[in-house]
Design an enzyme around this catalytic site. Structure first.
Site, PDB file in Angstrom:
ATOM      1  N   GLY A  31       0.793  -1.223   0.000  1.00  0.00           N
ATOM      2  CA  GLY A  31       0.000   0.000   0.000  1.00  0.00           C
ATOM      3  C   GLY A  31       0.826   1.275   0.000  1.00  0.00           C
ATOM      4  CB  CYS A 240     -25.552  -9.705 -18.054  1.00  0.00           C
ATOM      5  SG  CYS A 240     -24.902  -9.570 -19.730  1.00  0.00           S
ATOM      6  CB  CYS A 243     -24.160 -13.812 -20.448  1.00  0.00           C
ATOM      7  SG  CYS A 243     -23.631 -12.945 -18.963  1.00  0.00           S
ATOM      8  CB  CYS A 265     -20.996  -8.715 -18.608  1.00  0.00           C
ATOM      9  SG  CYS A 265     -21.889 -10.036 -17.801  1.00  0.00           S
ATOM     10  CB  CYS A 271     -20.276 -11.105 -21.265  1.00  0.00           C
ATOM     11  SG  CYS A 271     -22.021 -10.893 -21.629  1.00  0.00           S
TER      12      CYS A 271
END
Lengths: 280, 258
Positions: A31, A240, A243, A265, A271
């Site tokens: 970080g 979606c 899909c 998606c 997808c």
């Protein structure tokens, strides 16, 4: 053709060593933003110069590269960076998340779970999570050094005061390994939980700001929040439209000028994979 | 008042290169006491205040502060982390220009709540309740809690700055001309407010001002500065009613009698 005029993966070996040293330091201090001597790349700032340099430093001839932009493999940025490395490093490329060993990304983490040995390289525009409240770099560095992170909560407080809930939806600040507050780059906060204890190595490169930071595999990544306003990810009412997937991040696609729209998606590989399975 | 001083300054001298900021200033400040530093502009008041508040390392001399655990510590030997923690918990600093002490781009509530969040308060409801009660105490309308201070008048900004500093109940507050730039009626209300809060919270205050009326109203003791030196010190009423040093006599007599 004679020998190419550039080195493997475009950058010269000394530059790659310099970047690798920064990456090693970044991995050692999860970080923490490590400054590095960012190079001019043959693309404009804002197009992923930081990510490209990190990828160039870690890529080898046997790697398989996937590049996504907003989750899609077929947008300009993704296509041109993929073509760039296919040319300068002669590596195999793929759009399949499972097959890739290095995934350079802008604004998304793939839906398919990552596995050990994979490296996710993020393109970062503004690495400093405290920047919008504290413009002085000397001061933000001191705040990080002394773990004075009250300011991040001031920003979240402002969100709740103005909108009634935490309205930050992307670049949502996280605490890495209980020490450094980090900007996860402009991924939707939907993807934040995927960073926590991820088996993949996550590297972040900011070219213009000359910073590299990292989340080692299986590191703890906590999204910051208030006790009475806990962190939440976006949810979508419908699956979606292509899909039928639920529990994934969707993009809104405008279909016409009469209000027609569909949600699909954002991860095109995910997808397509689902649609392929459905047909088979 | 307790029997040990909260702040002890000894021989505080600050040079800016060849120029003198302040020279050989020493005093003791007691818990709950209000000390005014007066003098004309350029007399070293603000330099002294910055030295005392750990913002400007003096060239020579020492400034010791009694921490909450009772230990006397030299401010300039503290770790940076300790010094900063002191500044945002045990101390307050009220700037003459509120814009220097406030975050102008975030709401009043967040300005008041910032210190709490810095101390680890993570409950939005609690932070907001505390902010509301402090806005009430400093007489800022509570329906302005979500407005940012850019839309506030000078007097409101100054009151907000005071609330932001006092929310952690500091034991020592530094004020640099807190009423400067405000019109007379607003000044009077602010002074009233400050006097009430100082009495109520029992904090020690070092207040820098060129306004003798402010010193008279707020302070128990005062230091009179001229050319970087303290020319006279004592109880406020004594200094103002019976000034000994020629400069203090000049200063007192130069006030227009209303």
């Amino acid at each position: 053709m004679t020998a190419p005029a550039y080195n493997f993966a475009y950058l010269d070996e000394q530059t790659k060593r310099m970047i690798r040293r920064a990456i090693l330091k970044a991995v050692a201090i999860p970080g923490y933003q490590v400054s590095f001597a960012s190079r001019e790349m043959p693309m404009p700032y804002g197009w992923g110069t930081g990510g490209v340099q990190v990828t160039a430093a870690v890529i080898g001839p046997d790697d398989v590269l996937k590049v996504i932009d907003q989750g899609a493999d077929d947008t300009t940025n993704a296509v041109s960076i993929r073509a760039f490395f296919a040319k300068v490093a002669d590596v195999a490329t793929t759009t399949r998340t499972e097959e890739a060993t290095i995934i350079q990304t802008r604004h998304r983490i793939p839906e398919a779970p990552l596995h050990e040995g994979q490296i996710l390289v993020y393109q970062v525009p503004i690495p400093e999570p405290l920047r919008f409240l504290e413009p002085r770099e000397t001061e933000t560095r001191t705040l990080h050094a002394l773990e004075e992170y009250g300011l991040v909560h001031v920003k979240l407080y402002e969100d709740i005061a103005r909108h009634g809930h935490i309205a930050t939806t992307y670049a949502y600040p996280v605490m890495v390994e209980g020490r450094y507050v980090m900007d996860p780059s402009p991924i939707p906060k939907f993807d934040n939980p995927k960073m926590d204890h991820s088996p993949a190595l996550q590297l972040f490169g900011a070219g213009r700001e000359k910073r590299i930071y990292a989340i080692p595999p299986y590191a703890q990544v906590v999204s910051l929040d208030f006790e009475d306003h806990p962190f939440e990810v976006q949810t979508f009412a419908d699956p979606c439209a292509l899909c039928g997937a639920t529990g994934v991040y969707l993009d809104e696609v405008i279909l016409d000028d009469r209000g027609g729209r569909m949600f699909v998606c954002s991860d095109t590989d995910y997808c397509e994979g689902r649609r392929g399975e459905a047909e088979a | 008042m307790s029997d040990v001083p909260i702040l002890v300054a000894e021989g505080v001298t600050k040079h800016y290169g060849a120029r003198l900021g302040c020279r050989d200033v020493g005093f003791e400040l007691w818990p709950g006491e209000v000390l005014a530093v007066v003098g004309e502009s350029g007399s070293g008041k603000t330099t002294l205040l910055n030295c005392l508040s750990a913002r400007l390392r003096p060239t020579t001399g020492s400034i010791r502060y009694r921490m909450r655990d009772g230990a006397m510590r030299d401010l300039y030997t503290l770790e940076e982390a300790e010094r900063r923690r002191l500044m945002r918990t045990d101390w307050g600093f009220v700037h003459q220009n509120p814009a220097d002490g406030l975050r102008m781009t975030v709401s009043a509530g967040a300005n008041v709540g910032e210190r709490l969040m810095a101390l680890g308060e993570r409950h939005y409801g609690h932070i907001r309740d505390t902010a509301l009660s402090w806005l009430e105490r400093v007489e800022v309308a509570t329906d302005r809690i979500d407005d940012d201070p850019r839309g506030f008048s000078g007097g409101m900004r100054q009151r907000l700055q005071i609330a932001r500093n006092l929310v952690t109940r500091p034991r020592l507050v530094f004020m640099d001309e807190p009423t400067g730039g405000l019109d007379v009626s607003v000044q009077a209300r602010l002074l009233d407010l400050l006097r009430g809060l100082v009495g109520e919270l029992g904090m020690a205050v070092v207040i820098v001002t060129h306004d003798l009326a402010v010193a008279r109203l707020l302070s128990d003791r005062m230091l009179v500065m001229k050319d970087g030196r303290v020319v006279e010190s004592g109880l406020t009423d004594r200094v103002l009613d019976d000034p000994h040093a020629p400069y203090t006599q000049l200063l007192v007599s130069s006030i227009l009698q209303a």
